[in-house]
Design an enzyme around this catalytic site. Sequence first.
Site, mmCIF file in Angstrom:
data_model
loop_
_atom_site.group_PDB
_atom_site.id
_atom_site.type_symbol
_atom_site.label_atom_id
_atom_site.label_comp_id
_atom_site.label_asym_id
_atom_site.label_seq_id
_atom_site.Cartn_x
_atom_site.Cartn_y
_atom_site.Cartn_z
ATOM 1 N N HIS A 139 0.902 -1.270 -0.025
ATOM 2 C CA HIS A 139 0.296 0.040 0.059
ATOM 3 C C HIS A 139 0.644 1.393 0.039
ATOM 4 O O HIS A 139 1.782 1.231 0.465
ATOM 5 C CB HIS A 139 -1.009 0.106 0.971
ATOM 6 C CG HIS A 139 -0.406 0.256 2.523
ATOM 7 N ND1 HIS A 139 -0.585 -0.761 3.444
ATOM 8 C CD2 HIS A 139 0.059 1.295 2.966
ATOM 9 C CE1 HIS A 139 -0.186 -0.238 4.680
ATOM 10 N NE2 HIS A 139 0.355 1.013 4.357
ATOM 11 N N GLU A 144 -5.128 0.617 -0.005
ATOM 12 C CA GLU A 144 -4.780 -0.931 0.216
ATOM 13 C C GLU A 144 -5.047 -1.590 -0.845
ATOM 14 O O GLU A 144 -5.715 -0.758 -1.948
ATOM 15 C CB GLU A 144 -5.905 -1.259 1.315
ATOM 16 C CG GLU A 144 -5.752 -0.698 2.640
ATOM 17 C CD GLU A 144 -4.581 -1.454 3.554
ATOM 18 O OE1 GLU A 144 -3.697 -1.857 2.970
ATOM 19 O OE2 GLU A 144 -4.720 -1.452 4.769
HETATM 20 C C1 GLP Z 1 1.188 3.400 7.089
HETATM 21 C C2 GLP Z 1 1.247 4.812 6.308
HETATM 22 C C3 GLP Z 1 1.926 4.558 5.051
HETATM 23 C C4 GLP Z 1 3.413 4.111 5.469
HETATM 24 C C5 GLP Z 1 3.371 2.751 5.895
HETATM 25 C C6 GLP Z 1 4.703 1.965 6.214
HETATM 26 O O1 GLP Z 1 0.346 2.489 6.711
HETATM 27 N N1 GLP Z 1 -0.004 5.290 6.088
HETATM 28 O O2 GLP Z 1 2.137 6.040 4.615
HETATM 29 O O3 GLP Z 1 4.261 4.002 4.144
HETATM 30 O O4 GLP Z 1 2.725 2.963 7.158
HETATM 31 O O5 GLP Z 1 4.792 2.430 7.418
HETATM 32 P P1 GLP Z 1 6.547 2.322 8.167
HETATM 33 O O6 GLP Z 1 7.517 3.139 7.210
HETATM 34 O O7 GLP Z 1 6.534 2.412 9.565
HETATM 35 O O8 GLP Z 1 6.954 1.081 7.813
#
Ligand code: GLP
Length: 244
Positions: A139, A144
């Site tokens: 995503h 999603e």
């Molecule tokens: C969330 C955010 C996304 C992000 C993802 C991954 O779902 N809405 O924008 O890319 O988390 O997060 P992380 O960078 O903490 O792995």
Amino acid sequence: MAIQLIVKQNYQEISDAAFAVVRRIVTDNPRAVLGLATGSSPIGLYQNMIADHRRNGTSYAQVTTVNLDEYIGLGAQDDQSYVYFMHDNLFNHIDVKEENVHLPNGMAQDTAAECARYTALLAQLRQDVQVLGIGANGHIGFNEPGTSFDSTTNIVKLKDKTRLDNARFFQSLDEVPTHAITMGIANVMNAKKILLVANGENKADAVRAMIEGEITTECPASILQKHPDVVVIVDEAAASKLSK
Ligand code: GLP
């Protein structure tokens, strides 16, 4: 292939390379529109922006920011909200003006009106760069698997996997909101440039599907293959499932 892939040794190097991209955009155009993201992946980039602002005076006084997404039901006072995260991790430490900072409002009573407002705003504020992380299921923002590539700002029911992945930021899984408001995929694709950062083995499948997989709504990030200017910066663990 339009996606430019940069593989680095570690998170600091990813953050440094991502910062070089952002800094160039802001120094070339002090009025740039920066599309920003939350999650742990861009934190190093934001730390570099803060350090450089302090050390070298790089100014964000004329910059405008637009964020990807927000949890439904969380507001600015809530330390798990994305508006809180962005102030805590970046905005409070640089000279960006509060009136130039934009996020979807997770507390809006009329969510349909809020989606329309944010989409209209994005039409006025085309991102010079859109920073992205990637979810383990591919995503982007909170779009999603299954989201239409034509989507604009929309309300999303979060997948169990996404709620589980993000539960580490909350006291318990029950506290993770069930819904979010997110920029749509068309809004992301409208950015002039896209800068995606990812690290860790947990992202390796998503990175492979994004770069080498077929373009399918089952992996929202795979649409980035169609964008003319994408830079993906990953560490070796996140790159470990790529064929070459
Ligand atoms: C969330 C955010 C996304 C992000 C993802 C991954 O779902 N809405 O924008 O890319 O988390 O997060 P992380 O960078 O903490 O792995």
